[in-house]
Design a protein around this motif. Structure first.
Motif, short mmCIF file in Angstrom:
data_model
loop_
_atom_site.label_atom_id
_atom_site.label_comp_id
_atom_site.label_asym_id
_atom_site.label_seq_id
_atom_site.Cartn_x
_atom_site.Cartn_y
_atom_site.Cartn_z
N LEU A 214 0.74 -1.40 0.31
CA LEU A 214 0.33 -0.84 0.40
C LEU A 214 1.46 1.85 0.31
N VAL A 215 0.83 1.48 -1.00
CA VAL A 215 1.37 3.52 -1.32
C VAL A 215 0.55 4.63 -1.20
N ASN A 216 0.99 5.30 0.17
CA ASN A 216 -0.12 6.58 0.15
C ASN A 216 0.46 7.55 -0.28
N MET A 217 0.41 8.24 -0.69
CA MET A 217 0.89 9.81 -1.81
C MET A 217 0.56 10.64 -1.07
N SER A 218 1.27 10.89 0.10
CA SER A 218 1.26 12.02 0.95
C SER A 218 1.90 13.34 0.55
N SER A 219 2.26 13.85 0.83
CA SER A 219 3.21 16.05 0.82
C SER A 219 4.27 15.92 2.01
N MET A 220 5.23 16.78 1.27
CA MET A 220 6.09 16.98 2.41
C MET A 220 5.51 18.23 2.59
N THR A 240 -0.75 10.86 6.13
CA THR A 240 0.11 10.44 6.57
C THR A 240 0.94 9.56 7.72
N MET A 241 -0.57 10.30 9.11
CA MET A 241 -0.80 9.40 10.19
C MET A 241 -1.55 8.29 10.28
N PHE A 242 -2.44 7.67 9.20
CA PHE A 242 -2.92 7.02 9.03
C PHE A 242 -2.68 5.86 8.39
N SER A 243 -1.76 6.34 6.78
CA SER A 243 -0.66 5.04 7.16
C SER A 243 0.53 4.52 7.51
N SER A 244 0.90 5.22 8.23
CA SER A 244 1.69 4.99 10.05
C SER A 244 0.86 3.47 10.52
N ILE A 245 -0.19 3.78 10.90
CA ILE A 245 -0.70 3.01 11.81
C ILE A 245 -1.32 1.87 10.92
N LEU A 246 -1.25 2.04 9.46
CA LEU A 246 -2.21 0.73 9.00
C LEU A 246 -0.51 -0.01 8.87
N ARG A 247 0.48 0.42 8.32
CA ARG A 247 2.10 0.21 8.43
C ARG A 247 2.27 -0.77 9.50
N ARG A 248 1.83 -0.60 11.00
CA ARG A 248 2.03 -1.77 12.12
C ARG A 248 1.38 -2.80 11.73
N GLU A 249 0.00 -2.35 11.46
CA GLU A 249 -1.45 -3.10 11.74
C GLU A 249 -1.19 -4.20 11.15
N SER A 251 1.34 -5.00 8.48
CA SER A 251 2.43 -6.00 9.25
C SER A 251 2.39 -7.21 9.46
N GLU A 252 1.09 -7.82 10.31
CA GLU A 252 1.56 -8.94 11.19
C GLU A 252 0.49 -10.18 10.01
N TRP A 253 0.10 -9.18 8.71
CA TRP A 253 -0.75 -10.31 7.02
C TRP A 253 0.19 -9.88 6.16
N GLY A 254 1.67 -9.46 6.20
CA GLY A 254 2.94 -9.69 5.63
C GLY A 254 2.14 -8.24 4.99
N VAL A 255 2.17 -7.27 4.88
CA VAL A 255 1.36 -6.40 3.85
C VAL A 255 2.37 -5.16 4.12
N LYS A 256 3.29 -4.21 3.34
CA LYS A 256 4.24 -3.48 3.79
C LYS A 256 3.24 -1.68 2.96
N VAL A 257 3.71 -0.83 4.09
CA VAL A 257 2.47 0.37 3.76
C VAL A 257 3.59 1.10 3.39
N ALA A 258 3.92 2.48 2.41
CA ALA A 258 5.08 3.46 2.57
C ALA A 258 4.29 4.51 2.12
N VAL A 259 5.09 5.93 2.41
CA VAL A 259 3.87 7.38 2.09
C VAL A 259 4.92 7.85 1.76
#
Length: 387
Positions: A214-220, A240-249, A251-259
């Motif tokens: 999952l890749v979310n396009m945030s902004s500087m 950005t915060m939504f993405s950071s929380i999902l990154r942690r959650e 990870s248990e499923w093997g899905v990687k999240v990037a912002v």
């Protein structure tokens, strides 16, 4: 003892040179490694200044080499064959270029567009391979999201969807936070945040099946408090915060999240003169008379200069963003955050680590030169003179 210290210094410098060279050689395929090189330089500089023993230096050297080797081994790119990705906001700008870029790399691309009969959609069909499929996808429309999900699921079937790239976004009319209409705050949140969240929630079952990305396009601007961007920056900070929380959650499923937090790139997000006219009229129509008097119409009209600056001074070369997104969806171990664009990473660091009073002073000096003031501040006694 002096000879031993000298030998240690040369030893540490040699290790730093080897590590730094390795990092820089890998940089083109591994975004973010320059930051790692800076950290290594700081580490070894600290070691030298502390004048640690040769034994401690050897331990630190071995540990650092192991960490660098482990990190670099995770930068191996996975093959694009049989991998399907969804990109929202593909009508123009970064999303449009990204679809073409990923298509050339061999990905199966689902290009979500706001207008499937528009010029951008037509160009994608005309210039890309038959693997690319254009989807009508207004991310604020739940029915269109559901319909797109059905078409993607039918296409990918048991393989799942490898990546979702939430790229769609709007800027709005940049102005002081007090002046921006509530409708514009809601519109930015609807597209930049709630739309991305709804697309994410809809497609996550497919991502969990493939253990994809999952890749979310945030902004500087989602991490740096720039003037006149209260609506836009707030929505991107939420993403950005939504993405950071999902990154942690996830990870248990093997899905990687990037912002992705890009700096200034020249896209159609700033709009054109017709768009600015409409947004400015809407702003003035909803502004209380007292506030409009204090700021003045001239001040409000001058905010167009910010939009002109975006269109003229931003970089037209999207390649840093495209390479970072490629890394996010292809690297064995992608980074959690990417900051493509000149000076972007520095600004994010300054905003994150400097005391607010120092950051505000620096940003005012660098960005506030020649800034026009509201009428009540530029001529504090103008009301008295008028009476």
């Amino acid at each position: 003892m002096g000879d031993l210290s000298s030998e240690m210094a040369w030893f540490f410098l040699a290790v730093l040179a080897v590590l730094g060279g390795t990092v820089l050689c890998k940089y083109n395929r591994s975004p973010g490694l320059v930051q790692g090189a800076v950290c290594l330089a700081g580490l070894w500089g600290g070691v030298y200044l502390l004048n640690l023993s040769l034994f401690c230096g050897l331990i630190l050297s071995s540990l650092t080499c192991f960490l660098v080797y482990t990190y670099l081994s995770g930068q191996e790119f996975l093959p694009a064959d049989q991998k399907a990705v969804l990109v929202t906001g593909s009508d123009s700008g970064i999303g449009h270029s990204l679809c073409k870029y990923l298509d050339k790399l061999g990905f199966t691309v689902f290009a979500g567009v706001l207008d499937e009969k528009g010029a951008g959609a037509g160009e994608l069909r005309r210039t890309c391979s038959p693997r690319l499929l254009v989807l009508q996808l207004d991310i604020t429309n739940p029915e269109q999201i559901k319909d797109a999900l059905g078409k993607v699921a039918e296409k990918v079937q048991d393989t799942g969807l490898w990546a979702v790239i939430n790229n769609a976004g709007i800027l709005g009319f940049p102005c002081d936070g007090e002046l921006i209409p509530m409708s514009e705050y809601r519109r930015c949140m609807a597209v930049n945040f709630f739309g991305a969240v709804e697309v994410t929630k809809a497609f996550l079952p497919l991502l969990r099946k493939s253990k994809g990305r999952l890749v979310n396009m945030s902004s500087m601007a989602g991490g740096v408090p720039f003037d006149h961007l209260a609506a836009y920056s707030s929505s991107k900070a939420a993403l950005t915060m939504f993405s950071s929380i999902l990154r942690r959650e996830l990870s248990e499923w093997g899905v990687k999240v990037a912002v992705i937090q890009p700096g200034g790139f020249r896209t159609s997000i700033a709009g054109n003169s017709d768009t600015w006219d409409k947004l400015e009229k809407d702003l003035l129509d909803h502004l209380p008379a007292e506030v409009q008097e204090d700021y003045g119409r001239e001040y409000i009209h001058s905010q167009r200069s910010f939009l002109h600056m975006i269109n003229t001074q931003s970089s037209p070369d999207f390649s840093p963003v495209l390479r970072d997104i490629e890394h996010a969806i292809s690297a064995k171990r992608p980074s959690a955050f990417y900051a493509p664009g000149e000076g972007c990473y520095l600004w994010l660091c300054l905003a994150s680590f400097l005391p607010a009073i120092i950051f505000d002073y620096i940003s005012k000096k660098l960005l506030g030169a020649g800034k026009r003031l509201p009428r009540a501040l530029s001529v504090p006694t103008w009301k008295d003179k008028a009476t």
